[in-house]
Scaffold this motif. Structure first.
Motif: not given
Lengths: 599, 165
Positions: A95-101, A110, A363, A382, A385
């Motif tokens: 899952r994308h760390p900022s959007s959670g998608e 990234d 991370n 980047d 993370g």
């Protein structure tokens, strides 16, 4: 040839193995059999994908769907949903760390998006035990080109023009090393090619991953090097700590011999070259080239004075070419794509890419390959993370025990051989340990000194006795027994050890101390003058105190204290006797009112 | 058990010495054979007993002092018998900053031994090791060929217990 409609790639890197990928593989075998899919779906165990903290990792092609933290229990769902019905199993996707998608392929992550993979080109894509898969990815094409179309001089010119420099740490121009070895002792004399796979720097594991994940790339490169310098025999010196790398390398050598890519008359060109593996025995100093040579010869791994350099007098006194694993891994690509292509990547003086092993308080841990000149900020924040648990970045350590610490102010420096040196550290083999605000830099310096002191071979006095003395002072400081003048003594000792040690180990042993002294002198001073460890790491300097306003006087702390350092009267605030306290922290963990603090 | 009593006993130790002879014949005359031979001998005996070193020196035509010098130089070679399992705590940088010292302390406490020592029942030898290259999973320890990552001191007793059975 058999065709498959899908490929299930399971990462078999060291990280994923310890996270349990083999149980996942077994389950896939069972499940594919049970569903009758084993003829249409191929299961492959690959080398290290790179993102170790996400393991066990499973990637399913043709789409390239990236599944993380896969357990044997997840396998049935992945087979029936993804492989049978074509529906992705969202809950196991990254899952994308900022959007959670959920993210489908690694190209959108990234960690992978910013990478340029040359040395790691086949890792995570091919089965390292199948030479056919290496060949299918243009493997041994460079060797074929070299043997059929190029003279040794042309090969050396190509490597020189590419600007490739040694990836083991020192950054010596690779082509020049090849040329010097070719010229030494005439073109017809006995010579050797050696691969330095004694990856000793703690925190670096790219060489291990390349040997395990793409062993044929090293065999091909060493054969090319042998042709260029005129050698007939090569040795790969691998650490004993890497049994899987030894096994994979052995298997690859046997296969290459079977295919006529090693041994006599390679590809029918009349060129002969063979390889042997030598396993180290746990001595860090053997990463130093003259010590490594002594070890292959069956002696104690003690370095000797240079010159003469191995290029003129190496293994058994003969001219010897020694390159590191990652350096070799670049060679076939340089030959196939050309020096011009390669030299367009990177900075003015550092061409190509560098593999970094990122670990510590970060991370995303694992292996990344980025163009030279990428900033530390990009690598850490980047690709990596950033720092976990909302902590602040404090320092990044590069170059292992010979390197130094980089701080906030160095984050925007483009990383290459020169810039890291200018910042008081070094490239080293590419280990990058990230440290957060809870790390004590005095303790880190002591840790590295303990390492080099323990690994000092003892041959020369400055290294053997000097590092011991420095370690004693550092240990004293971390125990709260530091004195005024200690820092000056450390600096003086460092200067003498650096200028008078025999080999790189001693010459660079002081670097971690000097670089932390430069960047974190206040922390040293707090230890010495205030007997305080600002990061709260040094046990002897910890102080446990009871906040009398919060203490209800229940007496629990006094009962659990193993050394009877806490006394008081029930329902009155208790008190810790600092002289008796053993700093175990038990009272703090037991206090129901959070009335005990550590300072 | 010492090597000499091993040789005298009838519990299959003779077989080990026979195997040693085979290894020595295989490597005789090979340049730089000493370290590979020591590796194989240690695999065979679990450590490098004195009389094994003597035999290696004789057969490879080296002074015993050199065989001993090499055996004692490298940390992988052991001159003392070792436990059935070697518990190695990785003390690489990544493991160190992520809590390896606490892990080591917990093992010392659980097994009641110091680094380099073997438990009385001969089951465990405790060691610290340089980076095992699994930094992504720090802190890490290895027991025999098994690697355990992302450890906390609390997980230690349960892991050790698995090897007691």
């Amino acid at each position: 040839m058999k065709l498959f409609r899908a490929h299930v790639l399971i990462c078999g890197g060291a990280g994923c193995i310890s996270s349990g990928c083999h149980a996942v593989k077994e389950e896939f075998i069972r499940e594919l059999q049970a569903k009758g899919l084993h003829d249409e779906i191929q299961l492959i165990e690959t080398g290290c994908v790179g993102s170790c903290d996400l393991g066990p990792i499973v990637i399913i092609y043709p789409e390239g769907v990236f599944y993380q933290h896969v357990t044997p229990e997840d396998v049935r769902e992945i087979v029936s949903e993804h492989l049978l019905k074509g529906r992705y199993v969202k809950r196991k996707m990254y899952r994308h760390p900022s959007s959670g998608e959920p993210v489908v392929t690694s190209r959108e992550m990234d960690f992978f998006r910013h990478q340029t993979r040359i040395a790691l080109r086949n890792l995570g894509l091919i089965d390292p035990e199948r030479i056919e898969e290496y060949i299918a990815r243009d493997g041994y094409f460079a060797l074929g080109k070299v043997l059929n179309e190029m003279t040794p001089e042309e090969v050396i010119r190509e490597i020189k023009d590419s600007g490739l420099r040694g990836r083991g740490g020192a950054g010596f121009p690779t082509g020049l090393k090849w040329e010097l070895t070719r010229e030494a002792g005439g073109a017809r004399g006995e010579k050797y090619v050696v691969c330095n796979a004694d990856e000793g720097d703690p925190g670096a594991f790219m060489d291990r991953s390349i040997l395990e994940g793409d062993p044929h790339s090293i065999i091909e490169a060493m054969a090319i090097a042998a042709y260029a310098i005129g050698a007939g025999q090569g040795y790969i010196y691998v650490r004993a700590e890497y049994p899987l790398a030894v096994a994979r390398m052995k298997q690859a050598i046997t296969k290459a011999r079977e295919y006529g890519l090693l041994g006599k008359n390679i590809m029918g060109t009349g060129f002969s070259f063979d390889l042997e593996i030598r396993v180290g025995a746990g001595a860090f100093v053997c990463g130093e080239e003259t010590a490594l040579i002594a070890s292959i010869e069956g002696k104690r791994g003690e370095p000797r004075m240079k010159p003469p350099f191995p290029a003129t007098a190496g293994l058994w006194g003969k001219p010897t070419l020694i390159n590191n694993v990652e350096t070799y891994a670049n060679i076939p690509v340089v030959i196939l794509k050309g020096a011009q292509w390669f030299s367009r990547i990177g900075t003015e003086k550092s061409k190509g890419t560098k593999v970094f092993a990122i670990a510590g308080n970060i991370n995303n841990t694992g292996l990344v390959e980025v163009p030279m000149g990428t900033t530390l900020r990009k690598i850490i924040f980047d690709l990596g993370g950033g720092i976990p648990n909302g902590k602040r970045f404090k320092a990044a350590q590069t170059g292992g025990p010979s390197g130094g610490c980089l701080t906030e102010k160095d984050l925007d420096t483009p990383v290459d051989y020169e810039s890291l040196k200018a910042a008081g550290s070094m490239m080293g083999s590419g280990g990058l340990i990230v440290m957060d605000e809870d790390t004590c830099m005095v303790d880190v310096a002591r840790f590295f000194l303990e390492f080099t002191q323990d690994e000092s071979c003892g041959k020369c006095v400055p290294c053997r006795i000097g590092t011991k003395h420095m370690l004693e002072i550092l240990t004293r400081i971390t125990e709260g027994k530091g004195e005024e003048g200690d820092l000056e003594t450390l600096e003086e000792l460092a200067e003498v050890i650096t200028s008078s040690s025999l080999c790189g180990l001693g010459q660079s042993a002081s670097n971690p101390v000097l670089s932390t002294l430069r960047n974190f002198r206040d922390e040293y001073e707090a230890h010495i003058r205030e007997k305080r460890c600002p990061a709260g790491v040094c046990t002897a300097l910890k102080r446990y105190e009871i906040i009398s306003d919060l203490c209800k006087g229940c007496g629990l702390c006094a009962r659990v204290c193993p050394v009877q350092a806490i006394s008081g009267v029930l329902k009155e605030p208790y008190l810790i006797d600092q002289e008796t306290c053993s700093k175990c922290g038990l009272c703090l963990s037991k206090c129901p009112f959070k009335a005990i603090v550590m300072k | 058990m010492t090597a000499s009593s091993c040789r005298a006993s009838a519990h299959g130790c003779d077989g080990k010495y026979r195997k040693l002879e085979e290894i020595l014949q295989e490597y005789k005359g090979v340049p730089g054979a000493l370290i590979p031979v020591l590796h194989q001998a240690q695999l065979l005996f679990g450590y490098l007993p004195h009389d094994v070193q003597v035999r290696i020196a004789e057969e490879l035509d080296l002074p015993l002092s050199e065989v001993y010098g090499v055996s004692s130089f490298y940390s992988f070679f052991s001159l003392k018998p070792r436990g059935k399992y070697t518990v190695s705590v990785c003390m690489g940088t990544a493991c160190y900053v992520k809590g390896a010292p606490a892990l080591l302390e917990k093992i010392r406490e659980t097994l009641q031994i110091e680094d380099g020592e073997t438990t009385e029942d001969g089951l465990f030898t405790l060691d610290t090791t340089r980076c095992v290259g699994a930094c992504g999973l720090a802190p890490v320890l290895t027991i025999g060929d098994d690697v355990y990552g992302r450890l906390t001191p609390e997980k230690v007793p349960e892991i050790l217990e698995r090897y007691r059975q």
